[in-house]
Design a protein around this motif. Structure first.
Motif, PDB file in Angstrom:
ATOM      1  N   VAL A 155     -12.172 -39.858 -11.914  1.00 45.18           N
ATOM      2  CA  VAL A 155     -12.852 -40.005 -13.209  1.00 45.18           C
ATOM      3  C   VAL A 155     -12.115 -40.992 -14.113  1.00 45.18           C
ATOM      4  O   VAL A 155     -12.726 -41.789 -14.826  1.00 45.18           O
ATOM      5  CB  VAL A 155     -12.927 -38.630 -13.917  1.00 45.18           C
ATOM      6  N   SER A 156     -10.789 -40.936 -14.070  1.00 46.38           N
ATOM      7  CA  SER A 156     -10.006 -41.794 -14.981  1.00 46.38           C
ATOM      8  C   SER A 156     -10.270 -43.266 -14.682  1.00 46.38           C
ATOM      9  O   SER A 156     -10.301 -44.094 -15.592  1.00 46.38           O
ATOM     10  CB  SER A 156      -8.515 -41.490 -14.859  1.00 46.38           C
ATOM     11  N   GLN A 157     -10.473 -43.576 -13.398  1.00 46.67           N
ATOM     12  CA  GLN A 157     -10.722 -44.986 -13.032  1.00 46.67           C
ATOM     13  C   GLN A 157     -12.002 -45.512 -13.640  1.00 46.67           C
ATOM     14  O   GLN A 157     -12.058 -46.639 -14.118  1.00 46.67           O
ATOM     15  CB  GLN A 157     -10.840 -45.102 -11.513  1.00 46.67           C
ATOM     16  N   LEU A 158     -13.031 -44.666 -13.615  1.00 46.97           N
ATOM     17  CA  LEU A 158     -14.321 -45.085 -14.167  1.00 46.97           C
ATOM     18  C   LEU A 158     -14.173 -45.406 -15.659  1.00 46.97           C
ATOM     19  O   LEU A 158     -14.570 -46.482 -16.127  1.00 46.97           O
ATOM     20  CB  LEU A 158     -15.361 -43.975 -13.959  1.00 46.97           C
ATOM     21  N   PHE A 159     -13.566 -44.492 -16.406  1.00 44.20           N
ATOM     22  CA  PHE A 159     -13.441 -44.699 -17.846  1.00 44.20           C
ATOM     23  C   PHE A 159     -12.458 -45.832 -18.169  1.00 44.20           C
ATOM     24  O   PHE A 159     -12.685 -46.632 -19.071  1.00 44.20           O
ATOM     25  CB  PHE A 159     -12.988 -43.404 -18.535  1.00 44.20           C
ATOM     26  N   TYR A 160     -11.366 -45.878 -17.413  1.00 44.70           N
ATOM     27  CA  TYR A 160     -10.332 -46.882 -17.683  1.00 44.70           C
ATOM     28  C   TYR A 160     -10.878 -48.283 -17.422  1.00 44.70           C
ATOM     29  O   TYR A 160     -10.765 -49.182 -18.248  1.00 44.70           O
ATOM     30  CB  TYR A 160      -9.112 -46.587 -16.812  1.00 44.70           C
ATOM     31  N   ASP A 190      -8.531 -43.204 -38.625  1.00 37.30           N
ATOM     32  CA  ASP A 190      -7.242 -43.900 -38.751  1.00 37.30           C
ATOM     33  C   ASP A 190      -6.085 -42.978 -38.394  1.00 37.30           C
ATOM     34  O   ASP A 190      -5.136 -43.387 -37.717  1.00 37.30           O
ATOM     35  CB  ASP A 190      -7.071 -44.446 -40.183  1.00 37.30           C
ATOM     36  N   LYS A 191      -6.198 -41.736 -38.840  1.00 41.04           N
ATOM     37  CA  LYS A 191      -5.124 -40.777 -38.523  1.00 41.04           C
ATOM     38  C   LYS A 191      -5.091 -40.485 -37.018  1.00 41.04           C
ATOM     39  O   LYS A 191      -4.017 -40.306 -36.434  1.00 41.04           O
ATOM     40  CB  LYS A 191      -5.312 -39.485 -39.321  1.00 41.04           C
ATOM     41  N   LEU A 192      -6.268 -40.464 -36.437  1.00 45.33           N
ATOM     42  CA  LEU A 192      -6.333 -40.233 -34.983  1.00 45.33           C
ATOM     43  C   LEU A 192      -5.692 -41.418 -34.245  1.00 45.33           C
ATOM     44  O   LEU A 192      -4.955 -41.241 -33.265  1.00 45.33           O
ATOM     45  CB  LEU A 192      -7.802 -40.061 -34.561  1.00 45.33           C
ATOM     46  N   ALA A 193      -5.970 -42.615 -34.730  1.00 45.14           N
ATOM     47  CA  ALA A 193      -5.358 -43.818 -34.138  1.00 45.14           C
ATOM     48  C   ALA A 193      -3.835 -43.769 -34.324  1.00 45.14           C
ATOM     49  O   ALA A 193      -3.083 -44.118 -33.401  1.00 45.14           O
ATOM     50  CB  ALA A 193      -5.945 -45.078 -34.763  1.00 45.14           C
ATOM     51  N   ASP A 194      -3.364 -43.298 -35.479  1.00 47.43           N
ATOM     52  CA  ASP A 194      -1.911 -43.142 -35.694  1.00 47.43           C
ATOM     53  C   ASP A 194      -1.334 -42.203 -34.635  1.00 47.43           C
ATOM     54  O   ASP A 194      -0.270 -42.461 -34.060  1.00 47.43           O
ATOM     55  CB  ASP A 194      -1.615 -42.515 -37.075  1.00 47.43           C
ATOM     56  N   PHE A 195      -2.049 -41.114 -34.377  1.00 46.49           N
ATOM     57  CA  PHE A 195      -1.594 -40.120 -33.405  1.00 46.49           C
ATOM     58  C   PHE A 195      -1.501 -40.746 -32.006  1.00 46.49           C
ATOM     59  O   PHE A 195      -0.530 -40.528 -31.272  1.00 46.49           O
ATOM     60  CB  PHE A 195      -2.569 -38.927 -33.408  1.00 46.49           C
ATOM     61  N   VAL A 196      -2.516 -41.541 -31.665  1.00 47.89           N
ATOM     62  CA  VAL A 196      -2.552 -42.195 -30.349  1.00 47.89           C
ATOM     63  C   VAL A 196      -1.356 -43.137 -30.188  1.00 47.89           C
ATOM     64  O   VAL A 196      -0.702 -43.184 -29.135  1.00 47.89           O
ATOM     65  CB  VAL A 196      -3.908 -42.942 -30.176  1.00 47.89           C
ATOM     66  N   VAL A 197      -1.041 -43.858 -31.249  1.00 46.93           N
ATOM     67  CA  VAL A 197       0.107 -44.774 -31.203  1.00 46.93           C
ATOM     68  C   VAL A 197       1.399 -43.961 -31.069  1.00 46.93           C
ATOM     69  O   VAL A 197       2.246 -44.237 -30.207  1.00 46.93           O
ATOM     70  CB  VAL A 197       0.148 -45.659 -32.473  1.00 46.93           C
ATOM     71  N   GLU A 198       1.515 -42.930 -31.887  1.00 44.39           N
ATOM     72  CA  GLU A 198       2.737 -42.109 -31.901  1.00 44.39           C
ATOM     73  C   GLU A 198       2.996 -41.471 -30.531  1.00 44.39           C
ATOM     74  O   GLU A 198       4.120 -41.450 -30.039  1.00 44.39           O
ATOM     75  CB  GLU A 198       2.555 -41.024 -32.975  1.00 44.39           C
ATOM     76  N   LYS A 199       1.937 -41.001 -29.886  1.00 45.40           N
ATOM     77  CA  LYS A 199       2.099 -40.308 -28.601  1.00 45.40           C
ATOM     78  C   LYS A 199       1.988 -41.250 -27.404  1.00 45.40           C
ATOM     79  O   LYS A 199       2.037 -40.806 -26.257  1.00 45.40           O
ATOM     80  CB  LYS A 199       1.037 -39.206 -28.440  1.00 45.40           C
ATOM     81  N   ASN A 200       1.748 -42.514 -27.691  1.00 46.21           N
ATOM     82  CA  ASN A 200       1.631 -43.483 -26.604  1.00 46.21           C
ATOM     83  C   ASN A 200       0.498 -43.149 -25.637  1.00 46.21           C
ATOM     84  O   ASN A 200       0.671 -43.238 -24.411  1.00 46.21           O
ATOM     85  CB  ASN A 200       2.979 -43.529 -25.863  1.00 46.21           C
ATOM     86  N   ILE A 201      -0.625 -42.761 -26.177  1.00 44.40           N
ATOM     87  CA  ILE A 201      -1.795 -42.400 -25.353  1.00 44.40           C
ATOM     88  C   ILE A 201      -2.478 -43.694 -24.901  1.00 44.40           C
ATOM     89  O   ILE A 201      -2.770 -44.569 -25.718  1.00 44.40           O
ATOM     90  CB  ILE A 201      -2.762 -41.504 -26.165  1.00 44.40           C
ATOM     91  N   GLU A 202      -2.727 -43.767 -23.594  1.00 43.66           N
ATOM     92  CA  GLU A 202      -3.202 -45.053 -23.060  1.00 43.66           C
ATOM     93  C   GLU A 202      -4.695 -45.273 -23.243  1.00 43.66           C
ATOM     94  O   GLU A 202      -5.156 -46.398 -23.431  1.00 43.66           O
ATOM     95  CB  GLU A 202      -2.862 -45.129 -21.570  1.00 43.66           C
ATOM     96  N   LEU A 203      -5.461 -44.174 -23.163  1.00 42.94           N
ATOM     97  CA  LEU A 203      -6.920 -44.326 -23.196  1.00 42.94           C
ATOM     98  C   LEU A 203      -7.548 -43.206 -24.018  1.00 42.94           C
ATOM     99  O   LEU A 203      -7.187 -42.041 -23.863  1.00 42.94           O
ATOM    100  CB  LEU A 203      -7.465 -44.264 -21.755  1.00 42.94           C
ATOM    101  N   THR A 204      -8.505 -43.588 -24.870  1.00 46.69           N
ATOM    102  CA  THR A 204      -9.279 -42.593 -25.620  1.00 46.69           C
ATOM    103  C   THR A 204     -10.727 -42.638 -25.121  1.00 46.69           C
ATOM    104  O   THR A 204     -11.289 -43.722 -24.947  1.00 46.69           O
ATOM    105  CB  THR A 204      -9.232 -42.889 -27.134  1.00 46.69           C
TER     106      THR A 204
END
Ligand code: AMP
Ligand code: GLY
Length: 423
Positions: free
Chosen positions: A302-307, A50-64
């Protein structure tokens, strides 16, 4: 786009290394990363999902992107998806393919996918009875995750019974061994086949071969993997087709029928017996060291494959690979895989290394202190060579090995030997 990679071994380092070269990628975060990844990614120390998800939201990270099995089996994908975040990996339910060998074996049986004859049990008497019916050697496996060490190949019935008893009593692997699989030994050669899946579509990657035993000639204890190469000539069109039709397709349709369509990396550990594929195991992530030889072969960014896989859009992707070969040699610390070793400084003869085209290091068990890198893990790093032939890739990887120094380093001298034995 900004990307978060969960994990910190050689596999995740290699994903990060190739994502860094990708024009579509801006910033890379790694949780936790390692001492070497901090050079080009931001390492973060957050374990709670959950904290990691908070971080992703805070930093606007598009893909994990999730590297290792443990967070997948523990449900990181479910937590992220519930919050509407884009993540590449298998759900908790789908990760049972790796998290529980009993689930896996029963799944294989139910969907009629070829695998070794077996029983699953939590009772010693039942194990003992089945062991008495098998030819030698005999394979005994703990049900749960044991960091790649939960499989024992016993050379006598008495040894198999001893191993079964120690697993069932909790002595060997605690709770992970309270249920076991006993199965027939398969005699053949091993292949690692990977399919990147989005729940509906899949893309098969070039087959790789790992070297699980510690010592040259495939002897000594099993390890997490001492080296790999891809693509392997031990597979041809005919075998690919068999694997696709007899294994990949029924696996994916079976998972959909089980209510957990498979998304992420389906890693099929196969034994090829008399030209036929037999499933040893599934994993729900890239192999390590296999990932380190697949990343350099990807021509498609690589990003295309994962995205696209995370978005469920694999159908639109034209996945391309370079017409080349990659070989990775694992350099491990002195006491691997038995116990930890004293940390030692890693010195790389940089002047020579940079001149060698088509080589790179994928760092794994390393930490950084005062700008110096130390070997602190079991598998410390991988020396990777890429070339026009397996031999060229192998020679480059070993040339680079000679320029990497740390006290007690050990590595196999024969990576890719099965592919090169006629050369
Ligand atoms: P697993 O974790 O099930 O893949 O097993 C680890 C390793 O043990 C495999 O990569 C094989 O080398 C070996 N192994 C597992 N099951 C069998 C089997 N039934 N027959 C022969 N070797 C096996
Ligand atoms: N290379 C084998 C594994 O990652 O399980």
């Amino acid at each position: 786009m900004d990307i978060l990679i969960v994990g910190g071994g050689g596999r995740e380092y290699s994903m990060a290394l190739f994502l860094k070269k990708d024009e579509a990628v801006d910033k890379i975060y790694m949780a936790s990363g390692n001492g070497a990844s901090s050079e080009f990614a931001q390492n973060i120390d957050i374990k709670d999902f959950d904290k990691l998800a908070d971080f992703v939201v805070e930093k606007n990270i598009e893909l994990t992107i999730v590297g290792p099995e443990a967070p997948l089996v523990d449900g990181i994908v479910d937590v992220f998806k519930k919050r509407g975040l884009l993540i590449f990996g298998s759900s908790k339910n789908a990760s049972r393919l790796e998290g529980s060998k009993i689930f896996m074996k029963n799944f294989l049986k139910k969907y009629d996918i070829p695998t070794a004859a077996f029983i699953e049990t939590d009772e010693f008497q039942k194990a003992e009875k089945f062991i008495d019916t098998l030819e030698l050697p005999i394979v005994v496996k703990a049900d749960g995750l044991c960091g790649g060490k939960g499989v024992v190949i016993a050379s006598s019935g008495d040894e198999a019974k001893e191993v079964a008893k120690d697993m069932l009593s909790g002595k060997s692997f605690g709770e992970a061994g309270r249920s076991i699989i006993v199965e027939e030994f398969l005699d053949g050669y091993e292949l690692s086949v990977f399919a990147v899946c989005d729940g509906k579509n899949y893309k098969i990657l070039p087959a790789a071969q790992d070297h699980k035993r510690l010592l040259d000639g495939d002897i000594g204890p099993n390890t997490g993997g001492m080296g790999a190469y891809a693509p392997t000539p031990l597979i041809d069109e005919d075998l690919y087709k068999k694997i696709e039709n007899l294994v990949i397709k029924p696996t994916l349709s079976g998972m959909t029928q089980e209510g957990c369509p498979f998304e992420g990396v389906l890693f099929i550990g196969l034994m090829i017996v008399g030209g036929e594929p037999v499933v040893l195991e599934y994993n729900v992530r890239f192999g390590d060291p296999e990932c380190e030889v697949l990343m350099p072969l990807l021509k498609t960014p690589v990003s295309q494959l994962f995205y696209k896989a995370a978005k469920g859009e694999l159908e639109d992707l034209d996945l391309e690979f370079y017409d080349k070969y990659a070989v990775a040699v694992v350099m491990a610390s002195e006491n691997y895989p038995y116990k930890s070793s004293t940390p030692s400084e890693i010195i790389v003869d940089k002047s020579v290394h940079e001149e060698l085209s088509g080589t790179h290091i994928s760092y794994a068990g390393v930490s950084k202190e005062d700008e110096k890198l130390y070997a602190t893990g079991g598998r410390v790093l991988l020396s990777v060579g890429v070339g026009e032939s397996i031999k060229e890739a192998r020679d480059k990887a070993y040339l680079l090995c000679g320029q990497i120094h740390f006290a007690g380093k050990q590595f196999r001298q024969d990576i890719a030997y099965q592919a090169l034995k006629n050369d």
